[in-house]
Motif scaffolding. Structure first.
Motif, PDB file in Angstrom:
ATOM      1  N   ASN A  93      -6.330  11.097   6.448  1.00 50.97           N
ATOM      2  CA  ASN A  93      -6.823   9.866   7.051  1.00 50.97           C
ATOM      3  C   ASN A  93      -7.530   8.991   6.017  1.00 50.97           C
ATOM      4  OD1 ASN A  93      -7.331   8.013   9.119  1.00 50.97           O
ATOM      5  ND2 ASN A  93      -9.308   8.929   9.593  1.00 50.97           N
ATOM      6  N   PHE A  94      -7.081   7.735   5.927  1.00 53.99           N
ATOM      7  CA  PHE A  94      -7.710   6.743   5.058  1.00 53.99           C
ATOM      8  C   PHE A  94      -8.141   5.564   5.932  1.00 53.99           C
ATOM      9  CE2 PHE A  94      -5.265   9.250   2.093  1.00 53.99           C
ATOM     10  CZ  PHE A  94      -6.059   9.290   0.960  1.00 53.99           C
ATOM     11  N   PRO A  95      -9.313   5.653   6.548  1.00 59.57           N
ATOM     12  CA  PRO A  95      -9.726   4.629   7.507  1.00 59.57           C
ATOM     13  C   PRO A  95      -9.907   3.240   6.913  1.00 59.57           C
ATOM     14  CG  PRO A  95     -11.548   6.131   7.019  1.00 59.57           C
ATOM     15  CD  PRO A  95     -10.312   6.727   6.414  1.00 59.57           C
ATOM     16  N   GLU A  96     -10.086   3.162   5.601  1.00 56.27           N
ATOM     17  CA  GLU A  96     -10.244   1.859   4.949  1.00 56.27           C
ATOM     18  C   GLU A  96      -8.959   1.398   4.278  1.00 56.27           C
ATOM     19  OE1 GLU A  96     -13.572   2.035   2.329  1.00 56.27           O
ATOM     20  OE2 GLU A  96     -15.006   2.451   3.939  1.00 56.27           O
ATOM     21  N   GLY A  97      -7.874   2.119   4.495  1.00 61.67           N
ATOM     22  CA  GLY A  97      -6.606   1.731   3.901  1.00 61.67           C
ATOM     23  C   GLY A  97      -6.408   2.330   2.525  1.00 61.67           C
ATOM     24  N   LEU A  98      -5.668   1.630   1.696  1.00 59.36           N
ATOM     25  CA  LEU A  98      -5.274   2.126   0.377  1.00 59.36           C
ATOM     26  C   LEU A  98      -6.487   2.433  -0.495  1.00 59.36           C
ATOM     27  CD1 LEU A  98      -2.660   2.573  -1.363  1.00 59.36           C
ATOM     28  CD2 LEU A  98      -3.073   0.270  -2.285  1.00 59.36           C
ATOM     29  N   PRO A  99      -6.558   3.636  -1.077  1.00 57.00           N
ATOM     30  CA  PRO A  99      -7.708   3.975  -1.921  1.00 57.00           C
ATOM     31  C   PRO A  99      -7.622   3.312  -3.296  1.00 57.00           C
ATOM     32  CG  PRO A  99      -6.152   5.786  -1.935  1.00 57.00           C
ATOM     33  CD  PRO A  99      -5.629   4.780  -0.928  1.00 57.00           C
ATOM     34  N   LYS A 100      -8.769   3.083  -3.883  1.00 58.33           N
ATOM     35  CA  LYS A 100      -8.855   2.534  -5.235  1.00 58.33           C
ATOM     36  C   LYS A 100      -8.912   3.685  -6.224  1.00 58.33           C
ATOM     37  CE  LYS A 100      -9.697  -1.148  -7.985  1.00 58.33           C
ATOM     38  NZ  LYS A 100      -8.817  -2.320  -8.104  1.00 58.33           N
ATOM     39  N   ILE A 101      -7.944   3.748  -7.146  1.00 65.76           N
ATOM     40  CA  ILE A 101      -7.903   4.830  -8.122  1.00 65.76           C
ATOM     41  C   ILE A 101      -8.374   4.343  -9.488  1.00 65.76           C
ATOM     42  CG2 ILE A 101      -6.461   6.590  -9.199  1.00 65.76           C
ATOM     43  CD1 ILE A 101      -6.918   6.840  -6.109  1.00 65.76           C
ATOM     44  N   HIS A 102      -7.846   3.202  -9.959  1.00 64.51           N
ATOM     45  CA  HIS A 102      -8.282   2.625 -11.232  1.00 64.51           C
ATOM     46  C   HIS A 102      -8.737   1.185 -11.031  1.00 64.51           C
ATOM     47  CE1 HIS A 102      -5.975   5.615 -14.032  1.00 64.51           C
ATOM     48  NE2 HIS A 102      -7.030   6.143 -13.466  1.00 64.51           N
ATOM     49  N   GLU A 103      -9.690   0.758 -11.830  1.00 63.07           N
ATOM     50  CA  GLU A 103     -10.314  -0.541 -11.622  1.00 63.07           C
ATOM     51  C   GLU A 103      -9.464  -1.715 -12.114  1.00 63.07           C
ATOM     52  OE1 GLU A 103     -12.810  -1.584  -9.877  1.00 63.07           O
ATOM     53  OE2 GLU A 103     -13.236   0.436  -9.190  1.00 63.07           O
ATOM     54  N   HIS A 104      -9.063  -1.689 -13.376  1.00 65.72           N
ATOM     55  CA  HIS A 104      -8.338  -2.815 -13.974  1.00 65.72           C
ATOM     56  C   HIS A 104      -9.161  -4.100 -13.835  1.00 65.72           C
ATOM     57  CE1 HIS A 104      -5.040  -0.270 -14.927  1.00 65.72           C
ATOM     58  NE2 HIS A 104      -4.686  -0.063 -13.679  1.00 65.72           N
ATOM     59  N   ASP A 105      -8.744  -5.017 -12.959  1.00 70.82           N
ATOM     60  CA  ASP A 105      -9.443  -6.297 -12.821  1.00 70.82           C
ATOM     61  C   ASP A 105     -10.565  -6.251 -11.788  1.00 70.82           C
ATOM     62  OD1 ASP A 105      -7.925  -7.567 -14.731  1.00 70.82           O
ATOM     63  OD2 ASP A 105      -6.416  -8.259 -13.314  1.00 70.82           O
ATOM     64  N   GLY A 106     -10.809  -5.097 -11.221  1.00 70.77           N
ATOM     65  CA  GLY A 106     -11.863  -4.994 -10.219  1.00 70.77           C
ATOM     66  C   GLY A 106     -11.497  -5.561  -8.869  1.00 70.77           C
ATOM     67  N   LYS A 107     -10.223  -5.885  -8.660  1.00 69.83           N
ATOM     68  CA  LYS A 107      -9.791  -6.420  -7.361  1.00 69.83           C
ATOM     69  C   LYS A 107      -9.652  -5.292  -6.342  1.00 69.83           C
ATOM     70  CE  LYS A 107      -7.117 -10.145  -9.525  1.00 69.83           C
ATOM     71  NZ  LYS A 107      -5.752 -10.719  -9.708  1.00 69.83           N
ATOM     72  N   ARG A 108      -9.679  -5.647  -5.076  1.00 68.39           N
ATOM     73  CA  ARG A 108      -9.543  -4.643  -4.040  1.00 68.39           C
ATOM     74  C   ARG A 108      -8.102  -4.148  -3.973  1.00 68.39           C
ATOM     75  NH1 ARG A 108      -7.399  -6.303   0.945  1.00 68.39           N
ATOM     76  NH2 ARG A 108      -6.971  -8.563   1.106  1.00 68.39           N
ATOM     77  N   PRO A 109      -7.910  -2.889  -3.640  1.00 70.85           N
ATOM     78  CA  PRO A 109      -6.543  -2.372  -3.515  1.00 70.85           C
ATOM     79  C   PRO A 109      -5.866  -2.956  -2.278  1.00 70.85           C
ATOM     80  CG  PRO A 109      -8.125  -0.730  -2.773  1.00 70.85           C
ATOM     81  CD  PRO A 109      -8.920  -1.869  -3.350  1.00 70.85           C
ATOM     82  N   GLN A 110      -4.576  -3.233  -2.408  1.00 72.06           N
ATOM     83  CA  GLN A 110      -3.814  -3.801  -1.300  1.00 72.06           C
ATOM     84  C   GLN A 110      -2.464  -3.100  -1.177  1.00 72.06           C
ATOM     85  OE1 GLN A 110      -4.494  -8.016  -2.902  1.00 72.06           O
ATOM     86  NE2 GLN A 110      -4.326  -8.390  -0.696  1.00 72.06           N
ATOM     87  N   ALA A 111      -2.031  -2.911   0.052  1.00 70.40           N
ATOM     88  CA  ALA A 111      -0.707  -2.363   0.332  1.00 70.40           C
ATOM     89  C   ALA A 111       0.106  -3.439   1.033  1.00 70.40           C
ATOM     90  CB  ALA A 111      -0.809  -1.117   1.200  1.00 70.40           C
ATOM     91  N   PHE A 112       1.234  -3.796   0.444  1.00 72.93           N
ATOM     92  CA  PHE A 112       2.119  -4.805   1.017  1.00 72.93           C
ATOM     93  C   PHE A 112       3.430  -4.145   1.450  1.00 72.93           C
ATOM     94  CE2 PHE A 112      -0.532  -7.085  -2.058  1.00 72.93           C
ATOM     95  CZ  PHE A 112      -0.968  -8.166  -1.311  1.00 72.93           C
ATOM     96  N   GLY A 113       4.055  -4.713   2.460  1.00 67.90           N
ATOM     97  CA  GLY A 113       5.316  -4.163   2.918  1.00 67.90           C
ATOM     98  C   GLY A 113       6.340  -5.232   3.206  1.00 67.90           C
ATOM     99  N   ILE A 114       7.585  -4.802   3.220  1.00 66.68           N
ATOM    100  CA  ILE A 114       8.686  -5.615   3.734  1.00 66.68           C
ATOM    101  C   ILE A 114       9.288  -4.857   4.908  1.00 66.68           C
ATOM    102  CG2 ILE A 114      11.036  -6.442   3.287  1.00 66.68           C
ATOM    103  CD1 ILE A 114      10.178  -7.222   0.505  1.00 66.68           C
ATOM    104  N   PHE A 115       9.446  -5.545   6.021  1.00 63.97           N
ATOM    105  CA  PHE A 115       9.980  -4.946   7.236  1.00 63.97           C
ATOM    106  C   PHE A 115      11.374  -5.494   7.501  1.00 63.97           C
ATOM    107  CE2 PHE A 115       5.454  -4.485   7.593  1.00 63.97           C
ATOM    108  CZ  PHE A 115       5.258  -3.305   8.280  1.00 63.97           C
ATOM    109  N   TYR A 116      12.268  -4.615   7.917  1.00 59.84           N
ATOM    110  CA  TYR A 116      13.609  -5.030   8.324  1.00 59.84           C
ATOM    111  C   TYR A 116      13.882  -4.422   9.695  1.00 59.84           C
ATOM    112  CZ  TYR A 116      18.620  -5.898   8.320  1.00 59.84           C
ATOM    113  OH  TYR A 116      19.885  -6.331   8.655  1.00 59.84           O
TER     114      TYR A 116
END
Length: 215
Positions: A144-167
Motif C-alpha cells: 500500500n502506497f497511500p500517497e502514490g508513487l514513492p520518491k527514490i532519488h531527488e534529482h531536481d527535488g520535484k514531486r514524484p508523478q505517475a502518468f498513464g495512457i488509457f485505451y
C-alpha cells in the motif's frame, strides 16, 4: 484489420497461455541509454518471485521496439536518461502491442521525459498522458502506497508523478517520473540507497507487475 495487426494479436494471445508472467527490457534508438540500470530487472524479478508468488524467468530478455518479439511479453520495461526516437514502423508496432493487451512501464532515469513525450505522440496521437491519483489501484496491490508513487532519488527535488495512457478504459502505459524507482531496484552498492528506500522501490515495482498480471 491489417494482416500484421491480426498476426500480432494472435501471437500475443498465444504468448499469454505459455509465458504469462515474462517481462523484457525495451531497446530503442535515438542515443538514450536504454541499457541503464542493468541489475534492476533481475533484482525486481527476484523480489517478486520471492514475495508475491510470481514465477518469472530470472533473466529478462531484451527486445527492440519494432520487433514482433515484443508480443511474446505481456510486460515491457523501458528506461534511460536521454533521447528517445521511434520510427513510424516502430510506433505502429508498439501501438498494436499495447492495444492488443500488452503493457509498457517507462521509468525516467532522469532526462528522458521531454524526448519521450514527443515520441508517444507518434504511438497515440489521440491520447495524452494523464496523472494517476494516489487512489489508483496500482498503488494498492501487494503493498500500500497511500500517497502514490514513492520518491527514490531527488534529482531536481520535484514531486514524484505517475502518468498513464488509457485505451478503452485499460491502463496500457505507465510513465513514472521524478521517482527513479529503477535506480532503487539496482544492487545496493550501485547507488548506496538505504535499505528502506530500496524496499519501497521494489515494493512499488512489485505492485506494477501485480497490477498488470491481474488485469
Amino acid at each position: 484489420m491489417k494482416l500484421r495487426a491480426a498476426v500480432s494479436i494472435f501471437l500475443l494471445l498465444l504468448t499469454y497461455t505459455s509465458e504469462a508472467q515474462q517481462i523484457a527490457l525495451l531497446k530503442y534508438i535515438g542515443g538514450g541509454d536504454w541499457y541503464a540500470n542493468p541489475t534492476s530487472l533481475p533484482n525486481l524479478i527476484a523480489f517478486c518471485n520471492a514475495n508475491i508468488g510470481t514465477g518469472m524467468d530470472p533473466k529478462p530478455q531484451t527486445v527492440e521496439v519494432g520487433s514482433p518479439k515484443i508480443f511474446q511479453y505481456p510486460f515491457l520495461h523501458m528506461t534511460g536518461h536521454g533521447n528517445v526516437f521511434f520510427s513510424p514502423e516502430e510506433a505502429e508496432n508498439l501501438r498494436t502491442y499495447l492495444i492488443s493487451g500488452g503493457f509498457l512501464h517507462i521509468d525516467d532515469n532522469y532526462g528522458m521525459e521531454p524526448y519521450l513525450r514527443k515520441e508517444l505522440i507518434k504511438v497515440f496521437p489521440e491520447k495524452e498522458l494523464v496523472e494517476l491519483g494516489a487512489d489508483h489501484p496500482v498503488f494498492k496491490q501487494q503493498f500500500n502506497f497511500p500517497e502514490g508513487l514513492p520518491k527514490i532519488h531527488e534529482h531536481d527535488g520535484k514531486r514524484p508523478q505517475a502518468f498513464g495512457i488509457f485505451y478503452e478504459n485499460r491502463l496500457v502505459l505507465l510513465f513514472t517520473y521524478e521517482s527513479d524507482i529503477g535506480d532503487g531496484w539496482e544492487d545496493p552498492e550501485v547507488h548506496g540507497d538505504p535499505e528502506n528506500i530500496r524496499l519501497k522501490a521494489l515494493q512499488m515495482g512489485a505492485n506494477i507487475l501485480s497490477y498488470v498480471f491481474k488485469n
